[in-house]
Every structure is written in C-alpha cells, then in structure tokens.
Motif scaffolding. Structure first.
Motif, PDB file in Angstrom:
ATOM      1  N   GLN A 114       0.856  -1.170  -0.028  1.00  0.00           N
ATOM      2  CA  GLN A 114       0.004   0.044   0.011  1.00  0.00           C
ATOM      3  C   GLN A 114       0.707   1.207  -0.056  1.00  0.00           C
ATOM      4  O   GLN A 114       0.820   2.102  -0.702  1.00  0.00           O
ATOM      5  N   TYR A 115       1.990   1.441   0.876  1.00  0.00           N
ATOM      6  CA  TYR A 115       2.986   2.387   0.659  1.00  0.00           C
ATOM      7  C   TYR A 115       3.615   2.641  -0.660  1.00  0.00           C
ATOM      8  O   TYR A 115       3.431   3.619  -0.995  1.00  0.00           O
ATOM      9  N   ASP A 116       3.806   1.503  -1.276  1.00  0.00           N
ATOM     10  CA  ASP A 116       4.496   1.504  -2.720  1.00  0.00           C
ATOM     11  C   ASP A 116       3.479   2.341  -3.630  1.00  0.00           C
ATOM     12  O   ASP A 116       3.788   3.186  -4.407  1.00  0.00           O
ATOM     13  N   LEU A 118       0.434   4.098  -2.942  1.00  0.00           N
ATOM     14  CA  LEU A 118       0.437   5.290  -2.562  1.00  0.00           C
ATOM     15  C   LEU A 118       1.625   6.381  -2.944  1.00  0.00           C
ATOM     16  O   LEU A 118       1.331   7.184  -3.493  1.00  0.00           O
ATOM     17  N   GLU A 119       2.644   6.019  -2.803  1.00  0.00           N
ATOM     18  CA  GLU A 119       3.775   6.817  -3.229  1.00  0.00           C
ATOM     19  C   GLU A 119       3.745   7.110  -4.843  1.00  0.00           C
ATOM     20  O   GLU A 119       4.360   8.233  -5.039  1.00  0.00           O
ATOM     21  N   ARG A 120       3.470   6.149  -5.436  1.00  0.00           N
ATOM     22  CA  ARG A 120       3.145   6.452  -6.887  1.00  0.00           C
ATOM     23  C   ARG A 120       2.381   6.995  -7.282  1.00  0.00           C
ATOM     24  O   ARG A 120       2.260   7.791  -8.236  1.00  0.00           O
ATOM     25  N   VAL A 121       0.895   7.144  -6.560  1.00  0.00           N
ATOM     26  CA  VAL A 121       0.171   7.769  -6.925  1.00  0.00           C
ATOM     27  C   VAL A 121      -0.062   9.238  -6.414  1.00  0.00           C
ATOM     28  O   VAL A 121      -0.624  10.323  -7.209  1.00  0.00           O
ATOM     29  N   LEU A 122       0.646   9.583  -5.351  1.00  0.00           N
ATOM     30  CA  LEU A 122       0.611  11.008  -4.866  1.00  0.00           C
ATOM     31  C   LEU A 122       1.185  11.997  -5.932  1.00  0.00           C
ATOM     32  O   LEU A 122       2.192  11.766  -6.467  1.00  0.00           O
ATOM     33  N   SER A 127       4.908  14.341   0.678  1.00  0.00           N
ATOM     34  CA  SER A 127       5.829  13.486   1.114  1.00  0.00           C
ATOM     35  C   SER A 127       5.066  12.340   2.246  1.00  0.00           C
ATOM     36  O   SER A 127       4.266  12.856   3.061  1.00  0.00           O
ATOM     37  N   ILE A 128       5.756  11.249   2.331  1.00  0.00           N
ATOM     38  CA  ILE A 128       5.523  10.303   3.246  1.00  0.00           C
ATOM     39  C   ILE A 128       6.468  10.016   4.328  1.00  0.00           C
ATOM     40  O   ILE A 128       7.432   9.645   4.136  1.00  0.00           O
ATOM     41  N   ALA A 134       6.695  -0.869   8.216  1.00  0.00           N
ATOM     42  CA  ALA A 134       5.924  -2.281   8.005  1.00  0.00           C
ATOM     43  C   ALA A 134       6.780  -3.170   7.937  1.00  0.00           C
ATOM     44  O   ALA A 134       8.116  -3.085   7.507  1.00  0.00           O
ATOM     45  N   THR A 135       6.463  -4.426   8.295  1.00  0.00           N
ATOM     46  CA  THR A 135       7.221  -5.582   8.416  1.00  0.00           C
ATOM     47  C   THR A 135       6.701  -6.759   7.907  1.00  0.00           C
ATOM     48  O   THR A 135       5.559  -7.038   8.657  1.00  0.00           O
ATOM     49  N   GLY A 136       7.052  -7.276   7.000  1.00  0.00           N
ATOM     50  CA  GLY A 136       6.312  -8.499   6.173  1.00  0.00           C
ATOM     51  C   GLY A 136       4.916  -7.979   5.936  1.00  0.00           C
ATOM     52  O   GLY A 136       4.498  -6.906   5.122  1.00  0.00           O
ATOM     53  N   ASP A 137       3.764  -8.577   6.436  1.00  0.00           N
ATOM     54  CA  ASP A 137       2.420  -8.678   6.174  1.00  0.00           C
ATOM     55  C   ASP A 137       1.867  -7.667   7.313  1.00  0.00           C
ATOM     56  O   ASP A 137       0.538  -7.207   7.390  1.00  0.00           O
ATOM     57  N   VAL A 138       2.868  -7.259   8.274  1.00  0.00           N
ATOM     58  CA  VAL A 138       2.299  -6.169   9.427  1.00  0.00           C
ATOM     59  C   VAL A 138       2.209  -4.835   8.984  1.00  0.00           C
ATOM     60  O   VAL A 138       3.323  -4.293   8.493  1.00  0.00           O
ATOM     61  N   ALA A 139       1.087  -3.922   8.795  1.00  0.00           N
ATOM     62  CA  ALA A 139       1.216  -2.497   8.550  1.00  0.00           C
ATOM     63  C   ALA A 139       2.100  -1.683   9.290  1.00  0.00           C
ATOM     64  O   ALA A 139       2.079  -1.703  10.610  1.00  0.00           O
ATOM     65  N   GLY A 140       2.676  -0.701   8.628  1.00  0.00           N
ATOM     66  CA  GLY A 140       3.447   0.188   9.451  1.00  0.00           C
ATOM     67  C   GLY A 140       2.501   1.598   9.559  1.00  0.00           C
ATOM     68  O   GLY A 140       1.329   1.656   9.076  1.00  0.00           O
ATOM     69  N   LEU A 141       3.005   2.576  10.265  1.00  0.00           N
ATOM     70  CA  LEU A 141       2.131   3.804  10.433  1.00  0.00           C
ATOM     71  C   LEU A 141       3.070   4.847   9.909  1.00  0.00           C
ATOM     72  O   LEU A 141       4.447   5.090   9.991  1.00  0.00           O
ATOM     73  N   TYR A 142       2.432   5.668   9.169  1.00  0.00           N
ATOM     74  CA  TYR A 142       2.915   6.675   8.277  1.00  0.00           C
ATOM     75  C   TYR A 142       2.097   8.153   8.278  1.00  0.00           C
ATOM     76  O   TYR A 142       0.982   7.933   8.504  1.00  0.00           O
TER      77      TYR A 142
END
Length: 152
Positions: A114-116, A118-122, A127-128, A134-142
């Motif tokens: 999802q981060y990747d 969003l970064e392409r779409v913005l 800036s993010i 994020a680690t593996g399948d666990v979401a990170g906070l941005y």
C-alpha cells in the motif's frame, strides 16, 4: 510497466471514482468496459456520479483512462482531504486527518504494498513520513504531509 514508463496523470476526482469502482472487485478489463459503456452503479449508495467518469475521462481521453486502470496513474493535484478520501477508497482504511495550520497531515497504517502504491499515486508536493515501519504483512504507521512542512 517498467520504471522508465511514465504513468498517466489524472484528476483527484477521477482517481477517487476509479478507486471506488475498483472496490467492487471488477477486473481491469471489466472496469474499463463498464465505464466505457456506462454500465455503472447508480443506486445512490455512493457519493459519486460515475456517469462523470464515463462521459469525461473515459470518453474524451480513452487511452489515458485505459492506461490509468491497467498501468496505474499519478494524481495531478492532491488536497489533504483528497488524500484521506483516496486512502479510504483504495485501501478501505479510515485515516486520521489533522488540519492544524502548519502541521496538516494524514496519518494511516499501510502495508509495504500500500505504501508503494500511495507513493506512486501522490502528486508532487507531498511526502510520506515513516513513523513505524511495515514488516512483512504487518502494516506500518505513516504520515502524509505537504513537502513544504519537511524540515531541511
């Protein structure tokens, strides 16, 4: 699509309608066909009048529309509320919105994929910031912030 391929640019409103339709689970081909033939939901359960997408971008610039669906896109100009809405439509997450002057931000959890995306779409000018990776399948906070807010 290769990295050297330039993504088409579409309006924030077209992107929101497109992501809202993607949430229905249609394949790219079905989404393109339905929009081009104006076979779209009109039951009033959405905030969107999808006919705008069919009679606007899809009919006036069909190649750009098809490329946006199949290859991805970049939004021409984002607003802070538009970013919040896009994340909600694209990822089904309800981000936190901060509108305090000078520290405007959208805060959300994102997986790496999802981060990747969003970064392409913005659009340019955003800036993010990573708060918790994020680690593996666990979401990170941005936090998504105007680039002008980043301290140099």
């Amino acid at each position: 699509m290769t990295e050297s391929t330039k993504r088409v640019r579409i309006s924030q409103w077209d992107a929101l309608m497109l992501e809202s339709l993607r949430a229905l689970g249609w394949s790219d081909e079905e989404l393109i066909r339905r929009v081009q033939h104006n076979e779209l939901p009109s039951d009033g359960q959405s905030d969107f009048d999808y006919a705008e997408l069919a009679t606007g971008l899809a009919s006036k610039e069909p190649e750009i529309f098809a490329s946006a669906v199949a290859d991805g896109y970049q939004i021409k100009y984002n607003t802070i509320r538009g970013i919040r809405s896009w994340i909600a439509a694209a990822f089904g997450r309800e981000p936190e919105l901060s509108l305090e002057e000078g520290s405007e931000a959208v805060t959300t959890e994102l997986t790496q994929a999802q981060y990747d995306r969003l970064e392409r779409v913005l659009s340019l000018g955003w800036s993010i910031q990573e708060l918790l990776p994020a680690t593996g399948d666990v979401a990170g906070l941005y936090r998504i912030v105007p680039a002008a807010q980043i301290k140099r």
